[in-house]
Design a protein around this motif. Structure first.
Motif, short mmCIF file in Angstrom:
data_model
loop_
_atom_site.label_atom_id
_atom_site.label_comp_id
_atom_site.label_asym_id
_atom_site.label_seq_id
_atom_site.Cartn_x
_atom_site.Cartn_y
_atom_site.Cartn_z
N LEU A 95 -6.65 -3.97 -4.25
CA LEU A 95 -6.63 -3.82 -5.63
C LEU A 95 -8.12 -3.91 -6.22
CD1 LEU A 95 -3.45 -5.73 -6.55
CD2 LEU A 95 -3.70 -3.20 -5.86
N GLU A 96 -8.36 -3.21 -7.18
CA GLU A 96 -9.67 -3.68 -8.06
C GLU A 96 -9.37 -4.78 -8.97
OE1 GLU A 96 -12.51 -2.10 -8.15
OE2 GLU A 96 -11.77 -0.75 -6.40
N PRO A 97 -10.15 -5.71 -9.25
CA PRO A 97 -9.92 -6.59 -9.98
C PRO A 97 -9.55 -6.03 -11.47
CG PRO A 97 -12.14 -6.91 -9.13
CD PRO A 97 -11.44 -5.54 -8.68
N GLY A 98 -8.83 -6.91 -12.28
CA GLY A 98 -8.10 -6.59 -13.58
C GLY A 98 -6.97 -5.72 -13.38
N SER A 99 -6.24 -5.73 -12.11
CA SER A 99 -5.25 -4.68 -11.94
C SER A 99 -4.18 -5.16 -11.36
CB SER A 99 -5.49 -3.71 -10.66
OG SER A 99 -6.70 -2.57 -11.32
N SER A 100 -2.99 -4.76 -11.44
CA SER A 100 -1.75 -5.19 -10.94
C SER A 100 -1.15 -4.25 -9.88
CB SER A 100 -0.66 -5.62 -11.92
OG SER A 100 -0.55 -4.69 -12.60
N ALA A 101 -0.31 -4.55 -9.01
CA ALA A 101 0.42 -3.88 -8.08
C ALA A 101 1.93 -4.28 -8.03
CB ALA A 101 -0.26 -3.87 -6.93
N GLY A 102 2.95 -3.05 -7.80
CA GLY A 102 4.07 -3.48 -7.04
C GLY A 102 3.98 -3.16 -5.92
N ILE A 103 4.72 -3.94 -5.22
CA ILE A 103 4.93 -4.00 -3.37
C ILE A 103 6.36 -3.72 -3.39
CG2 ILE A 103 4.60 -5.07 -1.36
CD1 ILE A 103 2.66 -6.98 -3.06
N LEU A 104 6.73 -2.61 -2.68
CA LEU A 104 8.10 -2.17 -2.51
C LEU A 104 8.30 -2.12 -0.88
CD1 LEU A 104 10.97 -1.11 -3.49
CD2 LEU A 104 9.65 1.34 -3.55
N VAL A 105 9.34 -2.78 -0.57
CA VAL A 105 9.82 -2.53 1.01
C VAL A 105 11.09 -1.89 0.73
CG1 VAL A 105 10.12 -3.84 3.07
CG2 VAL A 105 8.44 -4.41 1.70
N TYR A 106 11.29 -0.82 1.39
CA TYR A 106 12.48 -0.08 1.45
C TYR A 106 13.11 0.48 2.66
CZ TYR A 106 9.61 3.96 1.03
OH TYR A 106 8.67 4.97 1.28
N GLU A 107 14.36 0.61 2.91
CA GLU A 107 14.91 1.43 3.97
C GLU A 107 15.15 2.74 3.50
OE1 GLU A 107 19.18 1.55 6.53
OE2 GLU A 107 18.95 0.20 4.81
N ASN A 108 14.86 3.76 4.40
CA ASN A 108 15.03 5.30 4.28
C ASN A 108 16.61 5.56 4.86
OD1 ASN A 108 12.61 6.68 3.39
ND2 ASN A 108 11.72 5.23 5.06
N ARG A 109 17.52 5.18 3.78
CA ARG A 109 18.95 5.02 4.12
C ARG A 109 19.30 6.72 4.79
NH1 ARG A 109 22.69 1.15 1.38
NH2 ARG A 109 23.60 1.67 3.57
N TRP A 110 18.65 7.55 3.86
CA TRP A 110 18.98 8.98 4.61
C TRP A 110 18.68 9.32 5.95
CZ3 TRP A 110 14.94 11.71 6.77
CH2 TRP A 110 13.92 11.16 6.49
N ALA A 111 17.70 8.40 6.59
CA ALA A 111 17.52 8.65 8.02
C ALA A 111 18.20 7.88 8.89
CB ALA A 111 15.86 8.55 8.38
#
Length: 147
Positions: A95-111
């Motif tokens: 990340l750049e300073p002054g930024s925020s982020a979402g961190i997403l861990v997910y299962e690909n249920r379709w597969a």
């Protein structure tokens, strides 16, 4: 491998940066739709902020609600415990300073059915990866230019 894990689909993660800490929430209804349709299952969703001085702060989903602009309460409790402070710190390095982020861990249920069938047949995943969209576009442009 336990029977529970036998039917699990591939697990992916995303780190999405919001420059200047501006999160519009435009993609959130689409994420909810993916979950509602059983295409993905959210294992973890966390947020991190990188201040101008480089310090990193993890944000709870509850900290982001209540301003009348975004409703993230639907994601409250989306935590399997896979992500820890070290993961937040590592994600913040991108990340750049002054930024925020979402961190997403997910299962690909379709597969999941496909992956389970392969495992039952003795197959094993030996490599995987993602092609960034800008890399794909550049490769297609180069192919088009070469014609």
């Amino acid at each position: 491998m336990s029977d529970e894990l036998e039917d699990v689909g591939p697990i992916d993660y995303l780190v999405v940066e919001f420059p200047d800490n501006r999160m519009t929430g435009e993609g959130l209804p689409l994420l909810v739709d993916l979950v509602d349709r059983g295409i993905i299952r959210i294992l973890d969703l966390m947020f991190v902020r990188k201040d101008d001085d480089g310090s990193v702060t993890g944000l709870e989903i509850a900290d982001l609600t209540g301003d009348g602009e975004l409703d993230l309460s639907v994601f409250e409790g989306a935590s399997s415990g896979l992500l820890g402070q070290d993961d937040l710190e590592e994600a913040a390095t991108a990340l750049e300073p002054g930024s925020s982020a979402g961190i997403l861990v997910y299962e690909n249920r379709w597969a999941a059915p496909f992956a389970a069938a392969l495992r039952r047949g003795g197959a094993r995943l030996v490599a995987s990866g993602r092609i960034p969209v800008d890399t794909l576009v550049a490769a297609l442009d180069a192919t088009e230019d070469a014609r």
